[in-house]
Design an enzyme around this catalytic site. Structure first.
Site: not given
Ligand SMILES: [Zn+2]
Lengths: 388, 124
Positions: A84, A330, A334
């Site tokens: 990420c 959120k 994402h």
């Protein structure tokens, strides 16, 4: 050593684009970034591209050349993968390249396409950011890993796990009684097609959303910005990246993110600022507990106090230190390999004053972006400042 | 001879033969460790400074020592944190909801699925 300016940013709309190929989404964002920057595509000397799960989601490896041609740039193109934190790492390397004088113009960002996969396959795809042998085969999912951190945080500092299943470590009768298997009964090869139900993904966390997006930044040297009379008031003044053990169980703290602590220290030191100087932050809140851990790592809240920061109003839009005026991960989705770049793109607009939420921080001069990979085995922090 | 992970270092062919005999290829070091866990003889690799880690491993990830010796894992560790997974990856589809826990097992922590039919175990 040159100053590094964000000459322009481009984003595609957050949301579900199951029908659009990654290369098409990327091209859209890149063209917007060039238009915003006022930089000619032929001046780009490198493309730093963040992507995590394209090999699974689109059956497409080796994506960097594809994205270069999609964006219409002819230059060395490289894909960065740090789960990420992929795009954050791609941007950091772009900053370093410009700062080192190796290039005057770098196109950096990321793309992730996720909503074309069913939930169980996305769950599987995200899980491979964890240790395959000792976590994934032990049933750890991405939400599950953050749930492990959340429960550890609640036990250390209080603040959350109030369900009937929440056991406290100080209850001695619960200790020393568990046998734990690193693999499930029946092994790990069975496959199923169960779809996500509308409940929480992994207690104590509850599900909200997850989508796809891509974003681009054009980073230029200060000299290039001056020579081409660019309106590029935002500078990247500090970057920091740190790596921790991959598996959560191997970390020094289950309720802290040491890699982010150290990345923040490095970024602040490079920029010559302190946490107290930060006016606005974009943090990697892939789960609510992640924002709590992030604001503590950034020094914006004391240990154990991050859980109360939003509730007490410190980090809300009208608080002293707004966090995630973009909406956060959120709220906006994402797209894992693109998120780190989108944070910097939105923070740039917030500081420039042309973001829809800029009004909340009209006088902001120092912003910080916190991007994390996996369960923060990778952390990258950028400090952005209004330079003129 | 065997290395610190207990695997044959000069007998690669035997490892490949073993792999051919299985439905799935085995991962040297890891699968032996799993077998030891199943047999109740779980172990960690521990450096002279006492840092525990799990195989396959040739260097202590904390201090860089290459002197790693096996030490037994505690048979019943302390649960440090756990979660109930309701949305599993496909290979766990038939198991959900299930409990995954991080357990302090002595020389190192271990992450695993807590099974109610284990001796002394229970669902979280
Ligand atoms: Zn050691």
């Amino acid at each position: 050593m040159t100053d590094v300016r964000v000459a322009g940013v481009g984003l595609t709309r957050f949301g579900s684009h199951p029908d659009r190929a990654g290369r098409d989404l990327f091209a859209t964002a890149a063209l917007r970034a060039f238009e915003d920057a006022g930089v000619a595509r032929e001046d780009v000397e490198a493309l730093n591209y963040g992507n995590f799960m394209g090999a699974l989601a689109e059956h497409q490896g080796h994506q960097a050349p594809l994205m270069a041609e999609a964006a219409g740039v002819r230059c060395p193109a490289t894909r960065y993968e740090s789960a990420c934190a992929s795009a954050g790492v791609a941007v950091r390397e772009a900053v370093r390249t410009v700062r080192a004088g190796d290039a005057d113009v770098v196109l950096a960002g990321g793309m992730e396409r996720m909503t074309n996969l069913p939930t169980d396959e996305v769950t599987e795809g995200l899980a491979i950011a964890a240790d395959d042998l000792f976590e994934v085969r032990a049933g750890v999912t991405f939400p599950g890993a953050y749930a492990l951190m959340a429960r550890a945080y609640f036990e250390a500092y209080g603040g959350g796990a109030r369900g009937p299943r929440a056991r406290r470590r100080e209850e001695p009768r619960e200790r020393g009684s568990e046998r734990v298997r690193p693999v499930p009964p029946g092994g790990v090869r069975r496959r199923g097609a169960r779809r996500a139900a509308g409940r929480g993904a992994a207690a104590p966390l509850r599900r909200l959303s997850d989508h796809g997006r891509r974003e681009r930044l054009v980073l230029v040297s200060e000299e290039y910005a001056t020579a081409h009379d660019l309106d590029a008031p935002v500078a990247v003044t500090g970057v920091g990246q740190r790596t921790d053990r991959l598996a959560l169980a191997d970390r020094a703290h289950l309720a802290r993110t040491p890699a982010a602590d150290d990345a923040a220290d490095a970024a602040y030191a490079a920029a010559g600022v302190e946490a107290a100087d930060v006016d606005v932050a974009e943090v990697h809140d892939c789960f609510t507990i992640a924002e709590v851990l992030a604001v503590e790592s950034l020094g914006l809240a004391d240990r154990g106090e991050g859980i109360a920061a939003a509730r007490d109003g410190l980090t809300t839009a009208d608080g002293d230190l707004p966090v995630n005026l973009s909406g956060g991960l959120k709220a906006k989705g994402h797209p894992v390999g693109a998120t780190g770049g989108s944070q910097i793109a939105e923070l740039t607009r917030i500081l420039r004053g042309d973001h829809p939420n800029s009004e909340h921080v009209a006088d902001a001069e120092v912003g910080v972006a916190h991007n994390a990979g996996g369960t923060v085995a990778s952390a990258v922090v950028h400090v952005l400042e209004v330079a003129e | 001879m065997t290395d610190r992970n207990g695997e044959a270092t000069e007998n690669v062919d035997a490892t490949e033969d073993d792999a051919d005999a299985e439905d799935d290829p085995r991962t040297a070091g890891y699968d032996e460790w799993l077998d030891a866990i199943e047999a109740g003889d779980g172990y960690a690799l521990v450096c002279p400074s006492g840092h525990g880690s799990l195989p396959p491993r040739r260097v202590c990830p904390e201090c860089g020592s290459t002197t790693l010796a096996r030490e037994p894992l505690s048979d019943a560790g302390t649960v440090e944190t756990f979660t109930v997974v309701h949305v599993p990856s496909p290979q766990f589809a038939d198991d959900a909801p299930y409990v995954t826990a991080v357990v302090d097992a002595g020389p190192t922590r271990v992450t695993g699925v807590v099974r109610s039919d284990d001796r002394g175990g229970r669902n979280g």
